[in-house]
Write a protein that holds these residues in place. Structure first.
Motif, PDB file in Angstrom:
ATOM      1  N   TYR A 122       0.861  -1.193   0.000  1.00  0.00           N
ATOM      2  CA  TYR A 122       0.000   0.000   0.000  1.00  0.00           C
ATOM      3  C   TYR A 122       0.886   1.229   0.000  1.00  0.00           C
ATOM      4  O   TYR A 122       1.528   1.556   1.006  1.00  0.00           O
ATOM      5  N   ARG A 124       1.340   5.320  -0.546  1.00  0.00           N
ATOM      6  CA  ARG A 124       0.477   6.502  -0.468  1.00  0.00           C
ATOM      7  C   ARG A 124       0.302   7.111  -1.854  1.00  0.00           C
ATOM      8  O   ARG A 124       1.199   7.074  -2.699  1.00  0.00           O
ATOM      9  N   GLY A 125      -0.861   7.659  -2.089  1.00  0.00           N
ATOM     10  CA  GLY A 125      -1.273   8.084  -3.420  1.00  0.00           C
ATOM     11  C   GLY A 125      -0.368   9.114  -4.062  1.00  0.00           C
ATOM     12  O   GLY A 125      -0.249   9.174  -5.291  1.00  0.00           O
ATOM     13  N   PHE A 127       2.837   9.266  -3.816  1.00  0.00           N
ATOM     14  CA  PHE A 127       4.165   8.705  -4.122  1.00  0.00           C
ATOM     15  C   PHE A 127       4.176   8.085  -5.510  1.00  0.00           C
ATOM     16  O   PHE A 127       4.314   6.866  -5.649  1.00  0.00           O
ATOM     17  N   PHE A 131       6.107   4.715  -6.510  1.00  0.00           N
ATOM     18  CA  PHE A 131       5.213   3.677  -7.049  1.00  0.00           C
ATOM     19  C   PHE A 131       5.780   3.146  -8.370  1.00  0.00           C
ATOM     20  O   PHE A 131       5.865   1.926  -8.580  1.00  0.00           O
ATOM     21  N   ALA A 162       0.941  -3.672  -6.123  1.00  0.00           N
ATOM     22  CA  ALA A 162       0.953  -2.386  -5.432  1.00  0.00           C
ATOM     23  C   ALA A 162      -0.448  -1.801  -5.458  1.00  0.00           C
ATOM     24  O   ALA A 162      -1.155  -1.916  -6.442  1.00  0.00           O
ATOM     25  N   HIS A 163      -0.845  -1.247  -4.343  1.00  0.00           N
ATOM     26  CA  HIS A 163      -2.132  -0.550  -4.254  1.00  0.00           C
ATOM     27  C   HIS A 163      -1.806   0.893  -3.917  1.00  0.00           C
ATOM     28  O   HIS A 163      -0.989   1.156  -3.035  1.00  0.00           O
ATOM     29  N   LEU A 164      -2.449   1.830  -4.600  1.00  0.00           N
ATOM     30  CA  LEU A 164      -2.167   3.239  -4.330  1.00  0.00           C
ATOM     31  C   LEU A 164      -3.241   3.847  -3.426  1.00  0.00           C
ATOM     32  O   LEU A 164      -4.427   3.587  -3.613  1.00  0.00           O
ATOM     33  N   GLY A 165      -2.812   4.653  -2.492  1.00  0.00           N
ATOM     34  CA  GLY A 165      -3.744   5.402  -1.652  1.00  0.00           C
ATOM     35  C   GLY A 165      -4.269   6.616  -2.413  1.00  0.00           C
ATOM     36  O   GLY A 165      -4.008   6.783  -3.600  1.00  0.00           O
ATOM     37  N   ALA A 166      -5.013   7.441  -1.696  1.00  0.00           N
ATOM     38  CA  ALA A 166      -5.572   8.615  -2.370  1.00  0.00           C
ATOM     39  C   ALA A 166      -5.617   9.817  -1.441  1.00  0.00           C
ATOM     40  O   ALA A 166      -6.447  10.699  -1.588  1.00  0.00           O
TER      41      ALA A 166
END
Ligand SMILES: Cc1cc2nc3c(=O)[nH]c(=O)nc-3n(C[C@H](O)[C@H](O)[C@H](O)COP(=O)(O)O)c2cc1C
Ligand code: SF4
Ligand code: SF4
Ligand code: FES
Ligand code: FES
Lengths: 422, 749, 157
Positions: A122, A124-125, A127, A131, A162-166
């Motif tokens: 996870y 942070r969006g 980054f 990423f 990878a999962h991105l935050g927002a």
């Protein structure tokens, strides 16, 4: 310095698979694929290493991994926490940018130990560069046959995404993070049940910080004792410290645990413009602030900082010189928690706004003598009464700022202006 | 069994139980807002914090599992301090406008605040205000009062099965609101009013009327469907002002449908029939009761009794009447020697009527593994039964539906779309598979049946599941093969060891059956009466254009000047006024005592919550006096309970019926299924203004697929039998499915 | 409402999650739609994403309003997200924000008249050792000075 997560940092293309493998990267993982390790062995090495969670809480990683019901039926998950959003903290960003393969290998090792065949990182969006680096590294790892199902014909499978935050600090809290991966708003879950039993998508899950994972391959390659010996008792290994604020050379430093604060300050070029040190927040905005005097006598390890009256946290050292108005600094932090509270539990939802508004009023010159007691009272009422530690994190700075720098607050209330800035 | 200590008292607890479940059982009060026993745990309000010895921080009682030897303090300084702190936080942004709040007097926040909230004046930073919003005709919002407990949100996603409310924003900006522009539309939405601990969600029809302490609260039973949900009627000065759900785990748990909650509005509709009236020389005249009843008795004597042609008298009732009312009417008729009586006014062909028993308990529905639902939009037609099925599905049960149209369910279903004339055949296919699997011989009528793939699937799902139920719904009542369909289901149930649920009857139809409100072999049923030469009728709660399938025939017969008609009604109705000679105003739901027989054959009795308006009277009293005036024996009742005990001492009659199965398909080219839309099924509902304004109340569509529409030369802008056409591909061929909030228009069928 | 291109991107995210857990992709899906619609989400676009991922509209709306990276009001083509948290503050972020506001003639939260730029004050972006800093699009700009800011902003088209 720079012996683990940052060991390749000065090399060209330090993030590439070639660089990583040239320094021994993936050797542990390849051994695992060949069946040369048992999960128990790895857990024992980790326990010996004294590695404690680098995300803030400092929980022993080996112990955490041993909690996973590895033999339970069904899917299990491993999750990396690269949500890095605590003010003062910016080390995971550099790990992802400069050593992404260490994170991948660390997670892969964990996946084997805990029989968690799917993992998510996870990130942070904001980054995007980190990423992209991580995705690039994932691609390399897949192409080289280091990830996937039945890797190299072995029994071992590991798929990593990878999962991105927002944009939500609270998603750094591990259960909020799980909610977020599930496509929900990032509201922390109450515990029990703990993620090791009911985690991502309701399945057993282990979450570790980026730095924790990135430390694992070297621990396994060189042995737990080697890592433990890099640090001091109770605080094995090296640690990344993000030193920011009023220093001449702000940067991330990977140094041995137990280094005296004054040496770390030295490494960061000392105080900027030779100014006088006033205060230090040693572990990120959620940890109590310390006065210069206390800080200068502190060592940078769990026990050392604890003894000084604060916490190592994520190792985010915010240095303030004597031009800093502590009322302003605290107001800024209070605003942060007010802004970032997820809002589900009453004390945090209502209390963070209350704290911020009183501070803001003081800053606006409308403070009242009773405000200091009021602030103390409100933070006390948040403390310990919330679902997640954000409530405590919002309370602790208030308590420590008021305790250590009460005169500045009294002055501001009385005169309607800053004692420092006028 | 574990032992724990709460406030120094040793108590037993089950492993896995939360502390709050134990304290609740033991009567130890722990304040709470987000906890609700029928909803998932949220642990977010933090009001229930208690001190657990050994734990550094106070623990929420609602989400702390008990452990053996645990020592809990709910009242010590640590617990109190936390509870007080939370209370203070809750109040800083709360308007504290209890005197003008609809929830005032029944607000959980207000109750707890009295005990815990000291010193709330310390907050001087300005309160949060949320702009008002309109979420539909049933629920009023005042979100400035919301304490973000998320009970309403969880109710939506967990119970209503459709997440309509949510929490947007974060932190202090967290706002509970719906996203849909049309607001809240669920058929169970009103329960949000009950779960909301404060005055953020209140009843819109009720708004601003009264404080709760001004009202009386009377237990009652909702009678719009076969469930008979338990509820409270809250009354003030002789009017029902609000309904709230009651607790009965065997019936409705703690929920009620919107249909049950908001129908009371119809009670005070202008259209109530308030005084007895007699028709003299074609003119209606309001008269005293004794005059009206004399007139009625005279009419019966002149037309029937004096000429001893009691076979020309008929009694018809709608199934909305109470068991006592139905009993007295049948007794009155039978005492006169009349065997012409019926309640099945909506059945096209009584030789083809459905006979199917219901033998599954409501509460057991949620434990089934497999359900086959035939001919029902069960979610809207039977909300509380659907709620149980939904629970079963969420627990893993398979739900297969066999319908002419694909309906919108709030859980996963396997929908099989078949034309009305294919239902019997499909079921015959199922039966054939089952017969072949058993050792039994294939009966003649199945020899020509080749099971289709879906039939094979249904059969194997029944065989592979433990607890199965077959549910027959109202869309089949007038199917050309209705009786055969019911009989097939009985056979399938036998071979697959399934239970059955018959939803083709509604309201208090089982009460009518209990008192034998159907003719024996010597009498006429409703359709026979309508075709015969009659001289008099007694009609109980009948609204012809909604109740009769054969409306034209009914009007033909009833409007005949030679026919003397006595009508008992709660509401005025033009056609009733045209054909009647006497109109006797009767008490409506909640205005009379009586008994409802629910799907489990449970007799649920209720008392009158309010008096009947104007001159109207409970129908059981009207019928009793009428019988007395007719000098019939055995009507010396002082109250409805005596009537009921008479019913209780009678056996439920058993009628023989034809169990034959006939698989000859109907040859009608386009079959039409007419149903009343869900909020339109009885007179009270038809007068409930807010319900009718809701999205479900507005349903009025004739669904047809494109091919069939083309063959009928219909487009989306047309009407079919007066109902707006909706062309949809999720419809079977060669049929029209109507869900209408208009008068039945079956004359053309 | 959702372009084919957007669908393709969303689908590639959906693949990362177990079957039936496609709503895990909602955060990215909202970003993708936002990018295609002037950096802004509307009621209808949120509903479209919800429908595409087979989740309730309100659940998507919860996400869209919880996270900070979604915009519900008009914003500029470029959004300058200026960190004003502690490390950046200690390094003069406030003065730099004032400078930027004066330079662009807008306050934080507003859009320049030509619709090109909007400025937003944000919390720590995790680059504190490079304070003061801001983010434009995918890019971080660190160790900002007035000169550096002028150059960056003047280069925005
Ligand atoms: C409000 C809050 C924010 C947090 N943010 C982070 C974060 O950004 N990164 C992180 O690794 N851990 C963060 N944590 C800690 C995590 O919850 C968790 O303890 C950690 O990821 C576990 O990994 P570790 O054992 O390797 O440290 C946060 C906790 C709280 C309460
Ligand atoms: S403490 Fe704050 S951030 Fe944590 S769950 Fe409660 S409201 Fe959310
Ligand atoms: S509206 Fe009522 S039920 Fe819903 S969250 Fe607010 S207080 Fe709770
Ligand atoms: S009732 Fe336990 S936290 Fe709300
Ligand atoms: S405080 Fe500005 S990036 Fe961390």
């Amino acid at each position: 310095m720079n012996e683990v997560c940052f060991k390749n940092i000065d090399k060209d293309q330090c993030w590439s698979l070639t660089t990583y493998e040239a320094s021994g990267g993936y050797s542990v993982w390849r051994k695992i694929l060949k069946g040369e390790y048992t999960p128990e062995q790895i857990i024992n090495e980790l326990k010996t290493s004294g590695l404690r969670g680098r995300g803030g809480a400092g929980f022993p990683t080996g112990l955490k991994w041993s909690f996973m019901p590895r033999n339970a039926e069904g899917q299990k998950y491993i999750v990396c926490n690269s949500d890095e959003g605590e003010p003062g903290t910016c080390k995971d960003r550099d790990i992802l940018r400069f050593n992404p393969h260490a994170v991948i290998e660390g997670m892969a090792i964990g996946s084997f130990v805990m029989d968690a065949t799917v993992g998510y990182n996870y990130i942070r969006g904001e980054f995007i560069e980190p990423f992209d680096r991580f995705e690039g590294a994932l691609k390399e790892a897949y192409e080289t046959g280091l990830l996937g199902k039945n890797i190299n014909g072995s029994e071992v499978s590991f798929d990593l995404y990878a999962h991105l935050g927002a944009g939500a600090y609270i998603c750094g809290e591990e259960t909020a993070l799980l909610e977020s991966i599930e496509g929900k708003k990032g509201q922390p879950r109450f515990k029990p049940p703990f993620p090791a039993n009911v985690g991502l998508f309701g399945k057993p899950t282990t979450i570790n910080n980026t730095e924790s994972f990135a430390s694992v391959p070297d621990i396994m390659a060189h042995g737990g004792q080697w890592f433990a010996d890099l640090g001091v008792e109770n605080s094995g290994g090296t640690k990344l410290f993000s030193v920011s604020g009023h220093v001449a050379n702000p940067a991330n430093f990977e140094v041995s645990m137990g280094m005296p604060f004054k040496d770390l300050l030295e490494l960061a070029g000392g105080m900027r413009h030779g100014a006088k040190l006033k205060a230090v927040i040693p572990g990120g905005s959620s940890t109590p602030v310390l006065t210069a005097e206390v800080a200068m006598n502190m060592t940078m390890d769990y026990d050392g900082i604890d003894k000084a009256g604060s916490m190592l946290g994520a190792g985010s050292v915010i240095v303030m010189d004597d031009s800093t108005c502590m009322v302003e600094a605290l107001t800024r932090l209070a605003h942060f928690y007010y802004d970032e509270s997820c809002g589900q539990c009453t004390p945090c939802r209502e209390g963070t706004g209350w704290l911020y508004r009183v501070l803001k009023r003081i800053m606006d010159g409308k403070g009242k003598a009773e405000d200091i007691d009021l602030l103390m009272g409100v933070q006390e009422k948040i403390m310990g009464n919330t679902i997640c530690a954000l409530g405590d994190a919002a309370a602790m700075p208030v308590e420590s700022f008021l305790r250590n720098f009460r005169d500045e607050f009294e002055y501001y209330i009385e005169h309607g202006k800053s004692m420092v800035k006028g | 069994m574990l032992e724990i200590e709460i406030d120094g008292q040793l108590v037993n607890a089950e492993p896995g139980e939360m502390v709050i479940a134990v304290t609740d059982r033991e009567g130890i009060s722990v304040p709470r807002f987000c906890y609700h026993k029928k909803l998932s745990i949220s642990a977010s309000c933090r009001m229930c914090l208690v001190d657990v010895e050994g734990a550094p921080k106070p623990q929420p009682a609602c989400s702390t599992p008990v452990a053996d030897g645990m020592k809990i303090h709910t009242q010590n300084d640590k617990a109190k301090a936390s509870q007080k702190a939370v209370m203070e936080f809750l109040l800083i942004n709360h308007p504290l406008d209890c005197p003008i709040c609809d929830q005032g007097g029944e607000c959980e926040l207000q109750d707890v605040a009295v005990d815990y909230g000291s010193d709330v004046s310390r907050f001087s930073e300005g309160k949060r205000i949320i702009a008002p919003s309109d979420i539909g005709p049933l629920i009023q919002t005042d979100m400035t009062r919301c304490i973000h407990c998320t009970r309403c949100v969880r109710f939506g996603s967990e119970i209503a099965g459709i997440m309509e409310m949510g929490g947007t924003g974060r932190g202090e900006d967290l706002k509970i609101e719906p996203f849909l522009k049309e607001g809240i539309t669920s058929e169970l939405s009103g329960n949000m009013i009950d779960v909301c601990p404060v005055g953020a969600l209140t009843s819109k029809p009720f708004r601003y009327e009264l404080r709760s302490w001004q009202m009386n609260s009377i237990n009652s039973i909702a009678r719009h469907d076969l469930v008979g949900s338990n509820l409270y009627a809250q009354t003030y000065k002789g009017n029902v002002k609000r309904l709230a759900s009651g607790d009965n785990d065997a019936v409705n748990e703690t929920w009620i449908s919107d249909r049950d909650r908001f129908s009371y509005e119809g009670l005070t509709h202008d259209n109530r029939l308030l005084a007895p009236q007699i028709k003299v020389a074609g003119q209606w005249k309001e008269v005293e009761w004794d005059v009206a009843l004399d007139f009625a008795v005279k009419g019966l004597k002149n037309n029937i009794l004096n000429s001893r042609n009691v076979q020309k008298l008929g009694g018809l009732a709608s199934a909305t009447a109470t068991t006592e009312e139905l009993h007295l009417l049948q007794k009155l008729l039978r005492e006169m020697g009349c065997e012409n009586l019926d309640y099945r006014l909506n059945i096209k062909d009584l030789d083809n009527a459905i006979h199917l028993q219901s033998n599954i308990k409501l509460a057991d529905l949620e434990h089934i593994d497999q359900a086959i639902v035939i001919g029902s939009n069960i979610r809207l037609e039977q909300p509380m039964i659907n709620h149980r099925l939904r629970k079963a599905q969420l627990a893993g049960a398979g739900i297969t539906t066999l319908n002419v149209k694909e309906f919108d369910f709030n859980y996963k279903t396997n929908d099989i779309i078949v034309a009305p004339n294919e239902i019997a055949n499909t079921l015959a296919g199922v039966l054939r598979v089952l017969v072949e699997k058993s050792a039994e011989e294939v009966p003649a009528y199945l020899l020509a049946v080749t099971p289709c793939a879906q039939a094979i699937d249904i059969a194997s799902s029944l065989l592979n599941s433990d607890k199965t139920v077959l549910i027959l719904g109202e869309h089949v009542v007038n199917n050309a093969q209705a009786a055969s369909i019911a009989n097939l289901i009985t056979e399938i149930a036998k071979l697959s060891n399934s239970l059955t649920l018959n939803l083709t009857v509604t309201a208090n139809a089982l009460g009518a059956q209990r008192v034998n409100f159907v003719p024996n072999s010597t009498g006429m049923n409703v359709n026979e009466m309508l075709a015969a030469e009659m001289r008099a009728f007694v009609l109980l709660d009948v609204y012809p254009e909604y109740d009769f399938h054969h409306l034209d025939e009914a009007l033909n017969t009833l409007l005949n000047n030679d026919v003397f008609v006595i009508s008992l009604n709660g509401f005025k109705n033009d056609l009733v006024a045209q054909y009647s000679d006497v109109m006797l105003p009767m008490a409506a739901m909640y205005e009379t005592s009586g008994t409802h027989v629910n799907i489990n054959h449970e007799m649920q009795s209720f008392s009158a919550a309010v008096g009947a308006p104007g001159e109207s009277k409970p129908a059981w009293k009207i019928l009793k006096v009428l019988a007395d005036l007719l000098e019939l024996p055995g009507f010396h009742y002082e109250n409805s309970t005596q009537v009921l005990s008479e019913v209780a001492h009678q056996m439920t009659p058993v009628h023989e019926y034809d169990t034959a199965i006939n698989l000859d398909k109907s040859t009608v080219e386009v079959e039409t299924i007419w149903t009343h839309s869900p909020y339109h099924t009885d007179a009270l509902l038809r007068h409930a203004t807010s319900l009718r304004a809701s999205k479900i109340g507005q349903i009025n569509t004739a669904s047809i697929n494109a091919a069939t529409a083309k063959s009928l030369s219909l487009s989306d802008s047309d009407t079919y039998l007066g109902v707006p056409v909706d062309i949809t591909e999720t419809m079977a061929d060669q049929c029209v499915f109507i869900s209408s909030n208009q008068a039945t228009n079956t004359g053309a069928l | 409402m959702i372009s084919d291109n957007a669908k393709k991107q969303i689908d590639s995210w959906i693949e990362k999650y177990p079957e039936g857990k496609q709503s895990s992709a909602v955060m990215e899906a909202l970003k993708i739609i936002q990018k295609e619609n002037n950096n802004q989400l509307t009621h209808d676009s949120i509903q479209a994403v919800a429908d595409y991922l087979d989740m309730p509209g309100i659940a998507a709306a919860e996400v869209a309003t919880f996270y900070e990276n979604y915009n519900h009001q008009p914003v500029g083509k470029h959004i300058i997200r200026f960190c004003h948290n502690i490390s950046c503050m200690l390094n003069g972020a406030d003065d730099l924000i004032s400078h930027l506001e004066t330079k662009l003639g807008v306050k934080t939260g507003e859009v320049t008249d030509d619709g090109l730029i909007s400025v937003k004050k944000v919390e720590c972006l995790g680059a504190c050792v490079g304070a003061p800093m801001f983010q434009i699009g995918d890019q971080y700009y660190e160790n900002l000075t007035i000169d550096k800011i002028d150059k960056i902003v003047d280069g925005l088209k």
